[in-house]
Structure formats: C-alpha cells, structure tokens
Design an enzyme around this catalytic site. Structure first.
Site, PDB file in Angstrom:
ATOM      1  N   PHE A 162      -1.214   5.663  13.443  1.00  0.00           N
ATOM      2  CA  PHE A 162      -0.512   4.502  13.997  1.00  0.00           C
ATOM      3  C   PHE A 162       0.636   4.995  14.869  1.00  0.00           C
ATOM      4  O   PHE A 162       0.873   6.205  14.984  1.00  0.00           O
ATOM      5  CB  PHE A 162       0.005   3.602  12.863  1.00  0.00           C
ATOM      6  CG  PHE A 162       1.113   4.234  12.066  1.00  0.00           C
ATOM      7  CD1 PHE A 162       0.844   5.162  11.082  1.00  0.00           C
ATOM      8  CD2 PHE A 162       2.444   3.918  12.318  1.00  0.00           C
ATOM      9  CE1 PHE A 162       1.864   5.762  10.361  1.00  0.00           C
ATOM     10  CE2 PHE A 162       3.480   4.503  11.601  1.00  0.00           C
ATOM     11  CZ  PHE A 162       3.181   5.422  10.623  1.00  0.00           C
ATOM     12  N   GLY A 163       1.342   4.053  15.485  1.00  0.00           N
ATOM     13  CA  GLY A 163       2.529   4.395  16.275  1.00  0.00           C
ATOM     14  C   GLY A 163       2.226   5.419  17.361  1.00  0.00           C
ATOM     15  O   GLY A 163       1.274   5.256  18.132  1.00  0.00           O
ATOM     16  N   ASP A 187      13.562   5.707   7.067  1.00  0.00           N
ATOM     17  CA  ASP A 187      13.530   5.343   8.481  1.00  0.00           C
ATOM     18  C   ASP A 187      13.069   6.578   9.244  1.00  0.00           C
ATOM     19  O   ASP A 187      13.458   7.702   8.909  1.00  0.00           O
ATOM     20  CB  ASP A 187      14.920   4.887   8.956  1.00  0.00           C
ATOM     21  CG  ASP A 187      14.825   4.064  10.231  1.00  0.00           C
ATOM     22  OD1 ASP A 187      13.781   3.413  10.462  1.00  0.00           O
ATOM     23  OD2 ASP A 187      15.786   4.070  11.029  1.00  0.00           O
ATOM     24  N   THR A 188      12.212   6.343  10.247  1.00  0.00           N
ATOM     25  CA  THR A 188      11.599   7.453  10.982  1.00  0.00           C
ATOM     26  C   THR A 188      11.790   7.279  12.476  1.00  0.00           C
ATOM     27  O   THR A 188      11.774   6.155  12.980  1.00  0.00           O
ATOM     28  CB  THR A 188      10.080   7.498  10.673  1.00  0.00           C
ATOM     29  OG1 THR A 188       9.901   7.817   9.299  1.00  0.00           O
ATOM     30  CG2 THR A 188       9.365   8.545  11.513  1.00  0.00           C
ATOM     31  N   HIS A 192       6.214  14.456   8.475  1.00  0.00           N
ATOM     32  CA  HIS A 192       7.652  14.253   8.285  1.00  0.00           C
ATOM     33  C   HIS A 192       7.934  13.410   7.040  1.00  0.00           C
ATOM     34  O   HIS A 192       8.777  13.733   6.225  1.00  0.00           O
ATOM     35  CB  HIS A 192       8.197  13.564   9.542  1.00  0.00           C
ATOM     36  CG  HIS A 192       7.287  12.481  10.061  1.00  0.00           C
ATOM     37  ND1 HIS A 192       6.031  12.743  10.535  1.00  0.00           N
ATOM     38  CD2 HIS A 192       7.414  11.134  10.124  1.00  0.00           C
ATOM     39  CE1 HIS A 192       5.439  11.617  10.889  1.00  0.00           C
ATOM     40  NE2 HIS A 192       6.255  10.619  10.641  1.00  0.00           N
ATOM     41  N   ARG A 193       7.187  12.281   6.889  1.00  0.00           N
ATOM     42  CA  ARG A 193       7.432  11.379   5.766  1.00  0.00           C
ATOM     43  C   ARG A 193       7.107  12.078   4.443  1.00  0.00           C
ATOM     44  O   ARG A 193       7.844  12.001   3.476  1.00  0.00           O
ATOM     45  CB  ARG A 193       6.576  10.113   5.915  1.00  0.00           C
ATOM     46  CG  ARG A 193       7.232   8.861   5.375  1.00  0.00           C
ATOM     47  CD  ARG A 193       6.389   7.606   5.583  1.00  0.00           C
ATOM     48  NE  ARG A 193       5.348   7.766   6.576  1.00  0.00           N
ATOM     49  CZ  ARG A 193       5.509   7.544   7.877  1.00  0.00           C
ATOM     50  NH1 ARG A 193       6.659   7.140   8.336  1.00  0.00           N
ATOM     51  NH2 ARG A 193       4.517   7.734   8.733  1.00  0.00           N
ATOM     52  N   ASN A 246       0.819  -1.225   0.000  1.00  0.00           N
ATOM     53  CA  ASN A 246       0.000   0.000   0.000  1.00  0.00           C
ATOM     54  C   ASN A 246       0.846   1.265   0.000  1.00  0.00           C
ATOM     55  O   ASN A 246       0.539   2.236  -0.681  1.00  0.00           O
ATOM     56  CB  ASN A 246      -0.948   0.018   1.205  1.00  0.00           C
ATOM     57  CG  ASN A 246      -2.017  -1.030   1.052  1.00  0.00           C
ATOM     58  OD1 ASN A 246      -2.494  -1.272  -0.060  1.00  0.00           O
ATOM     59  ND2 ASN A 246      -2.367  -1.680   2.139  1.00  0.00           N
ATOM     60  N   LYS A 247       1.933   1.210   0.796  1.00  0.00           N
ATOM     61  CA  LYS A 247       2.862   2.344   0.823  1.00  0.00           C
ATOM     62  C   LYS A 247       3.419   2.580  -0.586  1.00  0.00           C
ATOM     63  O   LYS A 247       3.543   3.706  -1.046  1.00  0.00           O
ATOM     64  CB  LYS A 247       4.035   2.021   1.757  1.00  0.00           C
ATOM     65  CG  LYS A 247       4.035   2.739   3.097  1.00  0.00           C
ATOM     66  CD  LYS A 247       5.354   2.371   3.802  1.00  0.00           C
ATOM     67  CE  LYS A 247       5.653   3.178   5.015  1.00  0.00           C
ATOM     68  NZ  LYS A 247       6.962   2.830   5.624  1.00  0.00           N
ATOM     69  N   LYS A 254      -3.059  14.654   7.777  1.00  0.00           N
ATOM     70  CA  LYS A 254      -1.741  14.308   8.345  1.00  0.00           C
ATOM     71  C   LYS A 254      -0.685  14.319   7.237  1.00  0.00           C
ATOM     72  O   LYS A 254       0.404  14.879   7.402  1.00  0.00           O
ATOM     73  CB  LYS A 254      -1.789  12.927   9.032  1.00  0.00           C
ATOM     74  CG  LYS A 254      -0.437  12.506   9.578  1.00  0.00           C
ATOM     75  CD  LYS A 254      -0.415  11.098  10.163  1.00  0.00           C
ATOM     76  CE  LYS A 254       1.013  10.636  10.384  1.00  0.00           C
ATOM     77  NZ  LYS A 254       1.149   9.232  10.771  1.00  0.00           N
TER      78      LYS A 254
END
Ligand code: IMP
Length: 194
Positions: free
Chosen positions: A148-149, A68-69, A176-177, A11-12, A171
């Site tokens: 999430f997270g 990476d986050t 950030h992403r 999906n990403k 969002k």
C-alpha cells in the site's frame, strides 16, 4: 494488562496481539468506545504518535501505544516525512502522492530515501519512544501490485524489488514498522512482564 493500540484497524491489532508477550491483551480504539479520528497535528512523527497515545491515556485511562510513519527522501530535505499521507492533498490518494513524489524527484540524481516509524508507548504514566528505519531508493517508476501507500516506488537496500513486489511476510521481515514494533515488544517482555 490491557494495552490499547491507537488504531481503528482491527486486522493490525490482531496481527500485533499474536506477537505480544503473555499477559498483555491488545484492544483497538473501537473496542474502548473511541470512534473518532484523533487529530495528528504535530510536525514530527514522534509528536503525532505521542499525541495519540496521550489522548487515549488521558481520556480513557488505558495504557496505550500509537505509531506514525513517514517516507523521508534525502534530496527533498526529508519530505514528505510527517506529511506522507497528505503529500498531494487532503484526499490522501496514494497514486497522486507517488506521482507528485516522482515528479519532484525527477531533476535529482540522489534517489536515497528511508521509511521511518515512530511508536509512542504510554504505560504506567511514562512515555517511551521506539524507532524503526528501513533505507532504500525511490525507483524511476512504479513496480509491483502488493502492499500500500508508497510501496510500488520504494526499493529497500539489499533488494532488487520494491516493497510492492514482495509478499507481506517478506516485507514484514525488514519493514520500518516491524523494526519499531520489535523494539517495543522487547521492552515490554523485559520491563513490564517481569
Ligand atoms: P501511517 O502513519 O501508518 O498512517 O502512515 C502514513 C502514510 O505513510 C501512509 O498514508 C502511507 O502513505 C505511508 N506509509 C506508511 N507505511 C507505509 C508502508 O509500509 N509502505 C508504503 N507507504 C507507507
């Protein structure tokens, strides 16, 4: 050009394909026959993103990008940072992670934090790094059911709501992403497709 996104999340990849400049086809790890989880052993976000992009390039010969986050909390010396997924242990449980973070921050007045994403793009033998940051505050308690997270305890600057109280497009408009990705897409549009 084929460009691998070092994720197992289809999906990403679909989401990102729709943002790519014409002429770039995004493939996931599974689509190139890589079913393993690439170990993230670096002590920085940039290092982990680079490990994943390099692994794909060197093992499978594809141009690749990886992300990476981490959530960096000022009063906790920027922890959990690169350990965000595993903050409360190897179970990678978001509820336990949030609980531990709120507990560790309970004696601090400074609630400033930022989400930071690093993207490493390995293309035509060269590595390029892109960064996306969103600043905000850690709330006193969890609010909202989406996302999430750490989303329920992160309130981005300029908003009265946490990420978990926002719709996905809202969002994504400030995340950030999305910011890191948009820098990479600008680069690809300008440098690669010309
Ligand atoms: P990853 O690098 O995208 O796998 O993210 C590492 C960890 O950071 C995740 O397991 C989450 O705990 C956290 N994280 C990453 N992105 C977000 C986000 O957008 N919202 C909340 N938590 C996130």
């Amino acid at each position: 050009m084929k460009l691998v996104f070092a994720t197992h999340n289809k999906n990403k990849a679909i989401e990102i394909q729709s943002l790519m400049p014409e002429g770039i086809e995004v493939l996931t790890l599974d689509e190139i026959g890589c079913t393993e989880d690439i170990p993230e052993t670096a002590d920085t976000l940039e290092g982990n993103a680079k490990i994943k992009a390099d692994f794909v390039y060197e093992t499978y010969g594809y141009n690749c990008f990886a992300d990476d986050t981490g959530l960096e909390v000022e009063a906790l010396n920027n922890e959990p940072g690169v350990l965000s997924a595993r903050y409360a242990g190897s179970a990678k449980d978001p509820e336990q992670n949030m609980h531990l973070l709120l507990e560790n921050l309970s004696s601090h007045n400074n609630r400033s934090a930022q989400f930071r994403t690093a993207i490493a793009l390995r293309v035509n033998g060269e590595t390029h790094l892109f960064e996306g940051i969103v600043s905000g505050l850690i709330t006193a308690e969890k609010r909202g059911n989406d996302g999430f997270g750490y989303d329920p305890i992160f309130q981005p600057e300029g908003s009265q709501r946490t990420f978990a109280e926002m719709s996905l497009p809202e969002k994504n408009g400030m995340s950030h992403r999305a910011r890191a990705l948009s820098k990479m897409l600008d680069f690809l549009s300008e440098k690669i497709t010309k």
